[in-house]
Design a protein around this motif. Sequence first.
Motif, PDB file in Angstrom:
ATOM      1  N   PRO A  46      73.977  16.488  48.014  1.00  0.00           N
ATOM      2  CA  PRO A  46      73.302  17.783  48.133  1.00  0.00           C
ATOM      3  C   PRO A  46      72.544  18.217  46.879  1.00  0.00           C
ATOM      4  O   PRO A  46      71.610  19.016  46.954  1.00  0.00           O
ATOM      5  N   PHE A  47      72.942  17.693  45.698  1.00  0.00           N
ATOM      6  CA  PHE A  47      72.346  18.154  44.453  1.00  0.00           C
ATOM      7  C   PHE A  47      71.428  17.120  43.810  1.00  0.00           C
ATOM      8  O   PHE A  47      70.833  17.387  42.764  1.00  0.00           O
ATOM      9  N   ALA A  48      71.324  15.930  44.404  1.00  0.00           N
ATOM     10  CA  ALA A  48      70.498  14.868  43.821  1.00  0.00           C
ATOM     11  C   ALA A  48      69.034  15.284  43.734  1.00  0.00           C
ATOM     12  O   ALA A  48      68.371  15.073  42.723  1.00  0.00           O
ATOM     13  N   LYS A  49      68.535  15.900  44.800  1.00  0.00           N
ATOM     14  CA  LYS A  49      67.133  16.320  44.844  1.00  0.00           C
ATOM     15  C   LYS A  49      66.877  17.451  43.860  1.00  0.00           C
ATOM     16  O   LYS A  49      65.885  17.450  43.125  1.00  0.00           O
ATOM     17  N   GLN A  50      67.781  18.425  43.851  1.00  0.00           N
ATOM     18  CA  GLN A  50      67.602  19.588  42.981  1.00  0.00           C
ATOM     19  C   GLN A  50      67.633  19.213  41.498  1.00  0.00           C
ATOM     20  O   GLN A  50      66.821  19.702  40.710  1.00  0.00           O
ATOM     21  N   GLN A  69      63.831  17.250  34.492  1.00  0.00           N
ATOM     22  CA  GLN A  69      64.130  18.157  35.601  1.00  0.00           C
ATOM     23  C   GLN A  69      65.577  18.622  35.517  1.00  0.00           C
ATOM     24  O   GLN A  69      65.879  19.806  35.752  1.00  0.00           O
ATOM     25  N   TYR A  70      66.492  17.710  35.187  1.00  0.00           N
ATOM     26  CA  TYR A  70      67.911  18.059  35.083  1.00  0.00           C
ATOM     27  C   TYR A  70      68.134  19.153  34.030  1.00  0.00           C
ATOM     28  O   TYR A  70      68.820  20.145  34.290  1.00  0.00           O
ATOM     29  N   VAL A  71      67.542  18.959  32.855  1.00  0.00           N
ATOM     30  CA  VAL A  71      67.706  19.927  31.766  1.00  0.00           C
ATOM     31  C   VAL A  71      67.153  21.290  32.173  1.00  0.00           C
ATOM     32  O   VAL A  71      67.739  22.330  31.865  1.00  0.00           O
ATOM     33  N   LYS A  72      66.044  21.282  32.890  1.00  0.00           N
ATOM     34  CA  LYS A  72      65.444  22.532  33.357  1.00  0.00           C
ATOM     35  C   LYS A  72      66.370  23.245  34.344  1.00  0.00           C
ATOM     36  O   LYS A  72      66.532  24.472  34.278  1.00  0.00           O
ATOM     37  N   GLU A  73      66.986  22.499  35.240  1.00  0.00           N
ATOM     38  CA  GLU A  73      67.835  23.093  36.281  1.00  0.00           C
ATOM     39  C   GLU A  73      69.147  23.646  35.721  1.00  0.00           C
ATOM     40  O   GLU A  73      69.686  24.600  36.272  1.00  0.00           O
ATOM     41  N   SER A  75      69.533  24.727  32.546  1.00  0.00           N
ATOM     42  CA  SER A  75      69.242  25.582  31.400  1.00  0.00           C
ATOM     43  C   SER A  75      70.074  26.867  31.458  1.00  0.00           C
ATOM     44  O   SER A  75      70.254  27.444  32.542  1.00  0.00           O
ATOM     45  N   PRO A  76      70.601  27.321  30.317  1.00  0.00           N
ATOM     46  CA  PRO A  76      70.414  26.852  28.935  1.00  0.00           C
ATOM     47  C   PRO A  76      71.543  25.953  28.430  1.00  0.00           C
ATOM     48  O   PRO A  76      71.801  25.912  27.223  1.00  0.00           O
ATOM     49  N   VAL A  77      72.228  25.242  29.336  1.00  0.00           N
ATOM     50  CA  VAL A  77      73.373  24.419  28.940  1.00  0.00           C
ATOM     51  C   VAL A  77      72.974  23.347  27.928  1.00  0.00           C
ATOM     52  O   VAL A  77      73.682  23.103  26.955  1.00  0.00           O
ATOM     53  N   LEU A  78      71.836  22.701  28.161  1.00  0.00           N
ATOM     54  CA  LEU A  78      71.332  21.676  27.249  1.00  0.00           C
ATOM     55  C   LEU A  78      70.067  22.188  26.573  1.00  0.00           C
ATOM     56  O   LEU A  78      69.144  22.635  27.257  1.00  0.00           O
ATOM     57  N   PRO A  79      69.983  22.126  25.261  1.00  0.00           N
ATOM     58  CA  PRO A  79      68.828  22.681  24.556  1.00  0.00           C
ATOM     59  C   PRO A  79      67.548  21.879  24.732  1.00  0.00           C
ATOM     60  O   PRO A  79      66.461  22.427  24.596  1.00  0.00           O
ATOM     61  N   SER A  80      67.668  20.566  25.022  1.00  0.00           N
ATOM     62  CA  SER A  80      66.474  19.739  25.133  1.00  0.00           C
ATOM     63  C   SER A  80      66.786  18.453  25.888  1.00  0.00           C
ATOM     64  O   SER A  80      67.953  18.069  26.028  1.00  0.00           O
ATOM     65  N   VAL A  81      65.719  17.790  26.350  1.00  0.00           N
ATOM     66  CA  VAL A  81      65.873  16.493  27.005  1.00  0.00           C
ATOM     67  C   VAL A  81      66.375  15.469  26.007  1.00  0.00           C
ATOM     68  O   VAL A  81      67.186  14.602  26.328  1.00  0.00           O
ATOM     69  N   ASP A  82      65.897  15.563  24.772  1.00  0.00           N
ATOM     70  CA  ASP A  82      66.325  14.639  23.727  1.00  0.00           C
ATOM     71  C   ASP A  82      67.836  14.706  23.524  1.00  0.00           C
ATOM     72  O   ASP A  82      68.501  13.674  23.379  1.00  0.00           O
ATOM     73  N   THR A  83      68.397  15.905  23.545  1.00  0.00           N
ATOM     74  CA  THR A  83      69.843  16.079  23.407  1.00  0.00           C
ATOM     75  C   THR A  83      70.579  15.435  24.574  1.00  0.00           C
ATOM     76  O   THR A  83      71.602  14.767  24.392  1.00  0.00           O
ATOM     77  N   HIS A 109      61.303   6.679  30.707  1.00  0.00           N
ATOM     78  CA  HIS A 109      61.823   6.610  32.082  1.00  0.00           C
ATOM     79  C   HIS A 109      62.984   7.585  32.261  1.00  0.00           C
ATOM     80  O   HIS A 109      63.072   8.285  33.277  1.00  0.00           O
ATOM     81  N   MET A 110      63.872   7.656  31.275  1.00  0.00           N
ATOM     82  CA  MET A 110      64.993   8.587  31.366  1.00  0.00           C
ATOM     83  C   MET A 110      64.509  10.029  31.278  1.00  0.00           C
ATOM     84  O   MET A 110      65.095  10.923  31.895  1.00  0.00           O
ATOM     85  N   LYS A 111      63.449  10.253  30.556  1.00  0.00           N
ATOM     86  CA  LYS A 111      62.932  11.612  30.399  1.00  0.00           C
ATOM     87  C   LYS A 111      62.180  12.094  31.634  1.00  0.00           C
ATOM     88  O   LYS A 111      62.446  13.188  32.139  1.00  0.00           O
ATOM     89  N   ARG A 112      61.259  11.268  32.160  1.00  0.00           N
ATOM     90  CA  ARG A 112      60.374  11.740  33.220  1.00  0.00           C
ATOM     91  C   ARG A 112      60.507  10.979  34.536  1.00  0.00           C
ATOM     92  O   ARG A 112      59.891  11.368  35.536  1.00  0.00           O
ATOM     93  N   GLY A 113      61.285   9.883  34.552  1.00  0.00           N
ATOM     94  CA  GLY A 113      61.363   9.069  35.764  1.00  0.00           C
ATOM     95  C   GLY A 113      60.140   8.184  35.878  1.00  0.00           C
ATOM     96  O   GLY A 113      59.386   8.013  34.920  1.00  0.00           O
TER      97      GLY A 113
END
Length: 261
Positions: A46-50, A69-73, A75-83, A109-113
């Motif tokens: 159920p959460f894979a798409k989101q 996308q994960y970091v955005k969803e 937020s603010p749990v993770l400060p950045s994609v790099d983290t 690839h890990m950052k943007r797919g």
Amino acid sequence: MKNRQALLSKNEATALTIIPPILPLESILSHVMRMSLLSGSRGLKPFAKQLFGRTALQPPLLFPSNLAQYVKEVSPVLPSVDTAIRNHTLFSAVAPYLDEAGYKTVFEHMKRGGPLKSVFAFTGFANRSAGDHAALKFCVVCAAEDKHQFGIAYWHLEHQFPGIRTCGRHGIRLTAGCGQCEYSNINVRIARLPDERCWCGRKLGSLPPFRSRVASSADFRIARMVQDALMFPPASLSPMEWCEFYRAHLRQRGFVKGTAM
């Protein structure tokens, strides 16, 4: 298995309602499983798409893609994609051994797919290189310590490194459940967390022992190396800079004289 997953999907939450903080060296998949359970769902689909823009999630999710996308969803749990990439995936453990092209390809690839078929081709892991194929592994002592410190046990990133069977901190063999039920299968996609017993109710079993003390000792040393690399991510150096780094240390230890080893 199919009947159980079908049953789970009928009355499950389809939206995240609680997003907890991500814990030290917690894998991305572990964080997703905790969010899923807190939101009233035992399934991951159920959460894979989101979270990732995907139709499904396949454990153990060592090098997840589209983490932007994960970091955005969450937020603010993770400060950045790099983290997220450096602190909650296995990237930091393999980054020093990637060439410049491989480093950039895997990170992006890990950052943007994207269309990359297998990160394993760049990280040096063959599809069947792991030796053991447990989907998720944990250390019972680490789990007990986590419950004492955080109130909950979770999946440690360092334990998921392919082939590792030993905890790099406590030196004991890891477990993946009882080894006899569907929960110990690499293909199970039901959210769960480390516990004192297997999720089917049986006693926990250890991963198979190595055939020699040498192999067991090597596994422990590799586990320690992986843990150190994840706890203290190496600097982003080029392959040539890493080569000079290793040569300098070999020279200090007397293994290198001039240009000869």
